[in-house]
Design a protein around this motif. Structure first.
Motif, PDB file in Angstrom:
ATOM      1  N   ARG A   1      -2.487  10.283   8.631  1.00  7.29           N
ATOM      2  CA  ARG A   1      -2.015   9.596   7.569  1.00  7.29           C
ATOM      3  C   ARG A   1      -3.033   8.939   6.828  1.00  7.29           C
ATOM      4  O   ARG A   1      -4.070   8.363   7.533  1.00  7.29           O
ATOM      5  N   GLU A   2      -3.185   8.859   5.435  1.00  2.00           N
ATOM      6  CA  GLU A   2      -4.432   8.709   4.782  1.00  2.00           C
ATOM      7  C   GLU A   2      -3.852   7.835   3.727  1.00  2.00           C
ATOM      8  O   GLU A   2      -2.743   7.574   3.101  1.00  2.00           O
ATOM      9  N   PHE A   3      -4.767   6.934   3.416  1.00  2.00           N
ATOM     10  CA  PHE A   3      -4.673   5.686   2.468  1.00  2.00           C
ATOM     11  C   PHE A   3      -4.777   6.351   0.929  1.00  2.00           C
ATOM     12  O   PHE A   3      -5.563   7.250   0.642  1.00  2.00           O
ATOM     13  N   VAL A   4      -3.852   5.724   0.203  1.00  2.00           N
ATOM     14  CA  VAL A   4      -3.874   6.407  -1.252  1.00  2.00           C
ATOM     15  C   VAL A   4      -4.241   5.173  -1.987  1.00  2.00           C
ATOM     16  O   VAL A   4      -5.099   5.477  -2.842  1.00  2.00           O
ATOM     17  N   ALA A   5      -3.556   4.099  -2.168  1.00  2.00           N
ATOM     18  CA  ALA A   5      -3.690   2.999  -2.981  1.00  2.00           C
ATOM     19  C   ALA A   5      -3.285   1.878  -2.311  1.00  2.00           C
ATOM     20  O   ALA A   5      -2.172   1.697  -1.596  1.00  2.00           O
ATOM     21  N   ALA A   6      -3.488   0.756  -3.081  1.00  2.00           N
ATOM     22  CA  ALA A   6      -3.066  -0.707  -2.509  1.00  2.00           C
ATOM     23  C   ALA A   6      -3.235  -1.565  -3.540  1.00  2.00           C
ATOM     24  O   ALA A   6      -4.163  -1.494  -4.490  1.00  2.00           O
ATOM     25  N   ILE A   7      -2.548  -2.536  -3.496  1.00  2.00           N
ATOM     26  CA  ILE A   7      -2.483  -3.654  -4.716  1.00  2.00           C
ATOM     27  C   ILE A   7      -2.562  -5.240  -3.994  1.00  2.00           C
ATOM     28  O   ILE A   7      -1.344  -5.344  -2.965  1.00  2.00           O
ATOM     29  N   SER A   8      -3.118  -6.094  -4.144  1.00  2.00           N
ATOM     30  CA  SER A   8      -3.300  -7.223  -3.595  1.00  2.00           C
ATOM     31  C   SER A   8      -2.088  -8.092  -3.943  1.00  2.00           C
ATOM     32  O   SER A   8      -1.422  -7.972  -4.963  1.00  2.00           O
ATOM     33  N   TRP A   9      -1.907  -9.156  -3.140  1.00  2.00           N
ATOM     34  CA  TRP A   9      -0.749 -10.032  -3.552  1.00  2.00           C
ATOM     35  C   TRP A   9      -1.227 -11.253  -4.340  1.00  2.00           C
ATOM     36  O   TRP A   9      -0.265 -11.618  -5.360  1.00  2.00           O
ATOM     37  N   ALA A  10      -2.496 -11.671  -4.524  1.00  2.00           N
ATOM     38  CA  ALA A  10      -2.917 -12.782  -5.241  1.00  2.00           C
ATOM     39  C   ALA A  10      -3.079 -12.519  -6.577  1.00  2.00           C
ATOM     40  O   ALA A  10      -2.926 -13.267  -7.547  1.00  2.00           O
ATOM     41  N   THR A  11      -3.916 -11.349  -6.679  1.00  2.00           N
ATOM     42  CA  THR A  11      -4.648 -11.005  -7.913  1.00  2.00           C
ATOM     43  C   THR A  11      -3.990  -9.811  -8.619  1.00  2.00           C
ATOM     44  O   THR A  11      -4.510  -9.528  -9.760  1.00  2.00           O
TER      45      THR A  11
ATOM     46  N   GLY B   1       0.755  -1.235   0.078  1.00  2.00           N
ATOM     47  CA  GLY B   1       0.102  -0.051  -0.065  1.00  2.00           C
ATOM     48  C   GLY B   1       0.985   1.241  -0.017  1.00  2.00           C
ATOM     49  O   GLY B   1       2.025   1.199   0.215  1.00  2.00           O
ATOM     50  N   TRP B   2       0.332   2.486  -0.412  1.00  2.00           N
ATOM     51  CA  TRP B   2       0.794   3.688  -0.287  1.00  2.00           C
ATOM     52  C   TRP B   2      -0.154   4.326   0.529  1.00  2.00           C
ATOM     53  O   TRP B   2      -1.439   4.526   0.363  1.00  2.00           O
ATOM     54  N   PHE B   3       0.617   5.347   1.426  1.00  2.00           N
ATOM     55  CA  PHE B   3      -0.337   6.249   2.449  1.00  2.00           C
ATOM     56  C   PHE B   3       0.570   7.514   2.272  1.00  2.00           C
ATOM     57  O   PHE B   3       1.669   7.640   1.594  1.00  2.00           O
ATOM     58  N   ARG B   4      -0.210   8.355   2.573  1.00  2.00           N
ATOM     59  CA  ARG B   4       0.360  10.062   2.666  1.00  2.00           C
ATOM     60  C   ARG B   4       0.050  10.740   3.983  1.00  2.00           C
ATOM     61  O   ARG B   4      -1.169  10.335   4.518  1.00  2.00           O
ATOM     62  N   GLN B   5       0.940  11.563   4.218  1.00  2.00           N
ATOM     63  CA  GLN B   5       0.594  12.529   5.416  1.00  2.00           C
ATOM     64  C   GLN B   5       1.073  13.673   5.238  1.00  2.00           C
ATOM     65  O   GLN B   5       2.326  13.952   4.957  1.00  2.00           O
ATOM     66  N   ALA B   6       0.433  14.709   5.315  1.00  2.00           N
ATOM     67  CA  ALA B   6       0.447  16.004   5.213  1.00  2.00           C
ATOM     68  C   ALA B   6       0.550  16.804   6.712  1.00  2.00           C
ATOM     69  O   ALA B   6       0.122  16.188   7.657  1.00  2.00           O
ATOM     70  N   PRO B   7       1.496  17.845   6.895  1.00  2.00           N
ATOM     71  CA  PRO B   7       1.678  18.271   7.937  1.00  2.00           C
ATOM     72  C   PRO B   7       0.295  18.803   8.767  1.00  2.00           C
ATOM     73  O   PRO B   7      -0.661  19.263   8.293  1.00  2.00           O
ATOM     74  N   GLY B   8       0.061  18.210   9.984  1.00  2.00           N
ATOM     75  CA  GLY B   8      -1.013  18.392  10.776  1.00  2.00           C
ATOM     76  C   GLY B   8      -2.153  17.548  10.356  1.00  2.00           C
ATOM     77  O   GLY B   8      -3.389  17.909  10.907  1.00  2.00           O
ATOM     78  N   ARG B   9      -2.046  16.566   9.656  1.00  2.00           N
ATOM     79  CA  ARG B   9      -3.061  15.590   9.140  1.00  2.00           C
ATOM     80  C   ARG B   9      -2.769  14.221   9.511  1.00  2.00           C
ATOM     81  O   ARG B   9      -1.647  13.983   9.673  1.00  2.00           O
TER      82      ARG B   9
ATOM     83  N   THR C   1       0.478  17.880  -1.787  1.00  2.00           N
ATOM     84  CA  THR C   1       1.711  17.424  -1.261  1.00  2.00           C
ATOM     85  C   THR C   1       1.707  16.701   0.091  1.00  2.00           C
ATOM     86  O   THR C   1       0.636  17.038   0.952  1.00  2.00           O
ATOM     87  N   ALA C   2       2.616  15.892   0.384  1.00  2.00           N
ATOM     88  CA  ALA C   2       2.876  15.113   1.727  1.00  2.00           C
ATOM     89  C   ALA C   2       3.861  14.371   1.645  1.00  2.00           C
ATOM     90  O   ALA C   2       4.775  14.090   0.513  1.00  2.00           O
ATOM     91  N   VAL C   3       4.264  13.619   2.742  1.00  2.00           N
ATOM     92  CA  VAL C   3       5.198  12.687   2.789  1.00  2.00           C
ATOM     93  C   VAL C   3       4.377  11.330   2.292  1.00  2.00           C
ATOM     94  O   VAL C   3       3.434  11.020   3.075  1.00  2.00           O
ATOM     95  N   TYR C   4       4.920  10.522   1.545  1.00  2.00           N
ATOM     96  CA  TYR C   4       4.261   9.292   0.842  1.00  2.00           C
ATOM     97  C   TYR C   4       4.971   8.318   1.436  1.00  2.00           C
ATOM     98  O   TYR C   4       6.335   7.939   1.577  1.00  2.00           O
ATOM     99  N   TYR C   5       4.241   7.144   2.097  1.00  2.00           N
ATOM    100  CA  TYR C   5       4.881   5.948   2.852  1.00  2.00           C
ATOM    101  C   TYR C   5       4.604   4.737   2.095  1.00  2.00           C
ATOM    102  O   TYR C   5       3.373   4.670   1.548  1.00  2.00           O
ATOM    103  N   CYS C   6       5.409   3.942   1.841  1.00  2.00           N
ATOM    104  CA  CYS C   6       5.120   2.632   1.297  1.00  2.00           C
ATOM    105  C   CYS C   6       4.803   1.563   2.535  1.00  2.00           C
ATOM    106  O   CYS C   6       5.495   1.830   3.603  1.00  2.00           O
ATOM    107  N   ALA C   7       3.954   0.762   2.454  1.00  2.00           N
ATOM    108  CA  ALA C   7       3.662  -0.162   3.541  1.00  2.00           C
ATOM    109  C   ALA C   7       3.476  -1.627   2.911  1.00  2.00           C
ATOM    110  O   ALA C   7       2.817  -1.665   1.815  1.00  2.00           O
ATOM    111  N   ALA C   8       3.351  -2.601   3.997  1.00  2.00           N
ATOM    112  CA  ALA C   8       3.110  -3.818   3.653  1.00  2.00           C
ATOM    113  C   ALA C   8       2.450  -4.656   4.663  1.00  2.00           C
ATOM    114  O   ALA C   8       2.897  -4.503   5.765  1.00  2.00           O
ATOM    115  N   PHE C   9       1.727  -5.706   4.242  1.00  2.00           N
ATOM    116  CA  PHE C   9       1.474  -6.741   5.292  1.00  2.00           C
ATOM    117  C   PHE C   9       1.139  -8.190   4.647  1.00  2.00           C
ATOM    118  O   PHE C   9       1.048  -8.152   3.175  1.00  2.00           O
TER     119      PHE C   9
END
Length: 125
Positions: free
Chosen positions: A45-55, A35-43, A91-99
């Protein structure tokens, strides 16, 4: 332990494009939902996009739908976020995440076990 390293963030003018990359250390990268999330100052962290592992099914937030595209290259253990028609509000810091595996709460930060350090995206008007 999965290590995630983002790259590609920079200053760009409104209407421009950027491609973010996230390289994972995990050899079994293919079984992780990314997944990708982003966080702007004072806000929150919000979801941006995700991609599943199987399909490789993709999901994106309404705010970026039609402009951002998430994709993955399992052979290179890398996930991408192509961002087009950028706006100052992106505009934000963009974070990559995984589970590992899949969950219907892919949009919830606490679902993710692993996070990168973030990369700054700044869109000027």
């Amino acid at each position: 332990q999965v290590r995630l390293v983002e790259s590609g963030g920079r200053l760009v003018q409104a209407g421009g494009s950027l491609r973010l990359s996230c390289a994972a250390s995990e050899r079994t990268f293919g079984i992780y939902t990314m997944g990708w999330f982003r966080q702007a100052p004072g806000r929150e962290r919000e979801f941006v996009a995700a991609i599943s592992w199987a399909t490789d099914t993709t999901y994106s937030a309404d705010s970026v739908k039609g402009r951002f595209t998430i994709s993955r290259d399992n052979a290179k253990n890398t996930v991408f976020l192509q961002m087009n028609s950028l706006k100052p509000e992106d505009t934000a810091v963009y974070y990559c995440a995984a589970f590992r595996g899949w969950s219907g709460t892919y949009y919830y930060p606490k679902t993710y076990n692993y996070w990168g350090q973030g990369t700054q995206v700044t869109v000027s008007s």
